[in-house]
Design a protein around this motif. Sequence first.
Motif, short mmCIF file in Angstrom:
data_model
loop_
_atom_site.label_atom_id
_atom_site.label_comp_id
_atom_site.label_asym_id
_atom_site.label_seq_id
_atom_site.Cartn_x
_atom_site.Cartn_y
_atom_site.Cartn_z
N ASP A 268 -12.75 28.39 -31.99
CA ASP A 268 -12.47 29.26 -33.91
C ASP A 268 -11.33 28.30 -34.02
O ASP A 268 -9.86 28.74 -35.14
N ASP A 269 -10.49 27.73 -33.07
CA ASP A 269 -8.84 26.91 -33.07
C ASP A 269 -9.10 26.06 -33.46
O ASP A 269 -7.99 25.38 -34.44
N LEU A 272 -10.89 24.08 -39.99
CA LEU A 272 -12.06 23.75 -40.68
C LEU A 272 -12.26 22.88 -41.38
O LEU A 272 -13.27 22.37 -41.38
N GLN A 300 -18.38 28.29 -33.10
CA GLN A 300 -17.78 29.82 -32.20
C GLN A 300 -17.99 30.94 -33.65
O GLN A 300 -17.68 30.25 -34.92
N GLU A 301 -18.72 31.86 -32.78
CA GLU A 301 -19.08 32.90 -34.72
C GLU A 301 -17.89 33.76 -34.60
O GLU A 301 -19.40 33.51 -36.38
N SER A 302 -17.01 33.38 -34.20
CA SER A 302 -15.94 34.46 -35.42
C SER A 302 -15.49 33.28 -36.62
O SER A 302 -15.29 34.23 -37.57
N VAL A 303 -15.76 32.33 -36.76
CA VAL A 303 -15.33 31.24 -37.75
C VAL A 303 -17.06 30.98 -38.42
O VAL A 303 -16.48 30.24 -39.09
N THR A 398 -24.80 29.43 -32.94
CA THR A 398 -23.53 29.92 -33.05
C THR A 398 -23.53 30.24 -31.74
O THR A 398 -24.54 30.10 -30.52
N ARG A 400 -20.68 32.34 -28.05
CA ARG A 400 -19.57 33.30 -28.22
C ARG A 400 -18.08 32.34 -27.43
O ARG A 400 -16.77 32.44 -27.54
N THR A 422 -11.22 21.31 -31.76
CA THR A 422 -10.61 22.26 -30.82
C THR A 422 -9.49 21.98 -31.13
O THR A 422 -8.61 20.17 -31.66
#
Length: 477
Positions: A268-269, A272, A300-303, A398, A400, A422
């Motif tokens: 997520d970091d 993108l 990663q699920e959040s993105v 995906t 987590r 990342t």
Amino acid sequence: MNTWEYAPAPESRDIANLKPSYRMFLDGQFVEGGGEPLKSVNPATEEVLAEVSTAAPSDVDKAVKAARRAQDKVWGRMPGAERAKYIYRIARMIAERARELAVLESLDNGKPIRESRDVDVPTASAHFFYHAGWADKLAYAGLGPDPKPLGVAGQVIPWNFPLLMAAWKIAPALACGNTVVLKPAETTPLTALVLAEIIQQADLPPGVVNILPGAGGVGAELVNHAEVDKVAFTGSTEVGKLIQRSVAGTGKKLTLELGGKAANIVFDDAPLDQAVEGIVNGIFFNQGHVCCAGSRLLVQESVAGELLDKLRVRVATLRVGDPLDKNTDVGAINSREQLTRITDLVSAGEQEGAEKWVSPCPLPDKGFFVAPTVFSGVSQAMRIAREEIFGPVLSVLTFRTPDEAIAKANNTPYGLSAGIWTDKGSRILWMADRLRAGVVWANTFNRFDPTAPFGGYQESGFGREGGRAGLEAYLDV
Ligand code: NAP
Ligand code: MG
């Protein structure tokens, strides 16, 4: 989707110097083979490009014997500094004929001219340059004070990088003092035969390199020949296993470069937009006909939602079509057989419940083409998550936590490559330590260099090509 149209920018096919027929290269001469001639097809148009003579078993025997004589009498005794001159000459001649080779490769294989021009041909030349430099320095490779060649190398290569795979195989073999009999893939023999012309013009002693086109049977004949000392194979895991069984107990040295199902892992970091470029390069480069393709995207699920939206927008801009057009991003699938394999796996993905998205790009009406395809909602048990599709089809899963990413990435019988996206260097190192893959790219993908060893774990094979490690496969150490 596009706000403007690109005017066609085709490279001229005349540059390929295509001949109506090609003969095999045996003991320094171009000769007619005893096998049934094959027809090489342009996969973008389905037209026959040329007729190519193929080897009969007796030709394989002659080629191996010629290679044996050349190794014993000339090449194996020549000082490394002298061998280097020949190998440098090959490298320069590939560079001089780069444009011709690139167009011929795109015609025969279907890959976009942009890739054959910017990747395949320059990297092939670079492999000869790099290995020429080793020829007189083998004593300093850390493989013993006076490492000796193995003898005759029997080499079999696939159709996805025809010239480049020939270079990967031939250059280290020659640098280490071995002689070669190489079988190119049935659907893409042409650039290997132009390389044979270059080798002849570079004045290599007869028999040092022999190139024998033909189907799988010629490959089997070659790897099973009693006087072959070293077998190097790149291709499917299935054929690799057959070869490993048949070579077992013969004392032949073996390296296998086989399939893959690489994880390209986005945290997520990660930046993108850059990750999207890397994902596109990872799976749509060379129509996805890449053993180390990033065919499983782990995000990663959040993105995941944001990344997938960006990815679809970007993929929809890829231009699919004429491989000779300089604007083409995705060319033709190499053969009807491969097209069927891809469409079968795509159907399996749909049947197993993954969500399919296909680029709305127009496709040519002739030839073998697949529009870039992205499957989301993929679970690990699905065939599209486990099997190598070897086409422009991406499966998105995906995760987590980093531990879950590692578990999913390593949940494959393969182990050729992986990618990590990342912002954190420490996370790259932590991940790279735990990924079971021969090559791990960080914030990039599908980068190749002759100085960097390439090769796999598990069902992706064993042995390394390139770099100092790659020399070991061609020396008696
Ligand atoms: P393949 O069927 O294994 O063919 C590879 C080569 O082996 C071709 O020259 C083929 O001849 C020949 N061959 C077929 N049967 C043989 C036998 N019994 N004995 C000896 N040689 C035989 O693979 P493909 O479908 O052409 O290529 C795609 C596969 O190669 C993919 O799975 C991909 O992952 C893998 N690959 C791996 C790497 C790597 O570096 N690890 C690189 C590129 C490709 P024909 O041409 O007549 O079939
Ligand atoms: Mg062809």
